[in-house]
Motif scaffolding. Structure first.
Motif, short mmCIF file in Angstrom:
data_model
loop_
_atom_site.label_atom_id
_atom_site.label_comp_id
_atom_site.label_asym_id
_atom_site.label_seq_id
_atom_site.Cartn_x
_atom_site.Cartn_y
_atom_site.Cartn_z
N ASP A 184 56.04 -63.63 -60.57
CA ASP A 184 56.14 -65.07 -60.79
C ASP A 184 54.79 -65.77 -60.60
O ASP A 184 54.44 -66.66 -61.38
N GLU A 227 52.76 -65.08 -63.71
CA GLU A 227 53.25 -65.84 -64.87
C GLU A 227 52.86 -67.31 -64.78
O GLU A 227 52.49 -67.93 -65.77
N LYS A 228 52.94 -67.89 -63.58
CA LYS A 228 52.59 -69.31 -63.41
C LYS A 228 51.10 -69.56 -63.64
O LYS A 228 50.71 -70.66 -64.03
#
Length: 173
Positions: free
Chosen positions: A34, A37-38
């Motif tokens: 995550d 991806e951010k």
């Protein structure tokens, strides 16, 4: 002293030294999918393209450096040659803070990938906010790095060299 503490106290010592030297307490140093991806959401698309182009060029260059195994037999029956095999695991240290460059990721990880190293562990110090550079995260993700830790300095080098409760040691840094 730092190395000995990490060898003795493992993750606890790494957390303590990260707080002392980087000014941030990191409970979970392993970078998550995550978080990677951010980083794409925050990083300018032009920079993502620059990273992708650089990867192609650097990979092409290093592929030309590959050496092959070779063998030959003498008339007396002896065999001579060279066997080229990649290391199983390497650690890559990427500077952080004001010196957080995605080029450090590319120039160190790509040769290991081209050589066939199966496990590449990346360590880089977090900022005061506990985050890593978006460009460094994107570069690592583009190269398929799945084992990346928010830690720097001698404590990070000791952690990947000797291992801790949560990090398996590597063959070379």
């Amino acid at each position: 002293r730092i190395i000995q503490e990490v060898r003795k106290k493992g993750d606890e010592a790494v957390r303590s030294f990260t707080k002392q030297f980087d000014g941030v307490l990191i409970e979970q140093p392993l970078v998550t999918e995550d978080e990677m991806e951010k980083a794409y959401e925050r990083l300018d698309i032009e920079m993502v393209q620059i990273i992708r182009t650089a990867i192609k060029h650097i990979r092409t260059y290093h592929e030309r450096q590959l050496t092959s195994s070779w063998f030959y037999h003498q008339k007396d029956g002896s065999m001579l040659g060279q066997k080229v095999t990649p290391l199983d695991a390497v650690g890559v240290y990427v500077p952080g803070g004001t010196a957080a460059y995605p080029s450090s990721v590319l120039m160190n990880v790509i040769p290991a990938l081209v050589a066939g190293v199966e496990r590449i562990v990346l360590v880089t110090p977090p900022g005061k906010d506990g985050r890593l550079s978006d460009a460094v995260l994107v570069a690592a993700k583009e190269l398929g790095i799945s084992e990346m830790y928010k830690m720097g300095g001698a404590q990070a080098v000791a952690a990947v060299a000797y291992g801790t409760e949560s990090i398996q040691p590597v063959d070379k840094i």
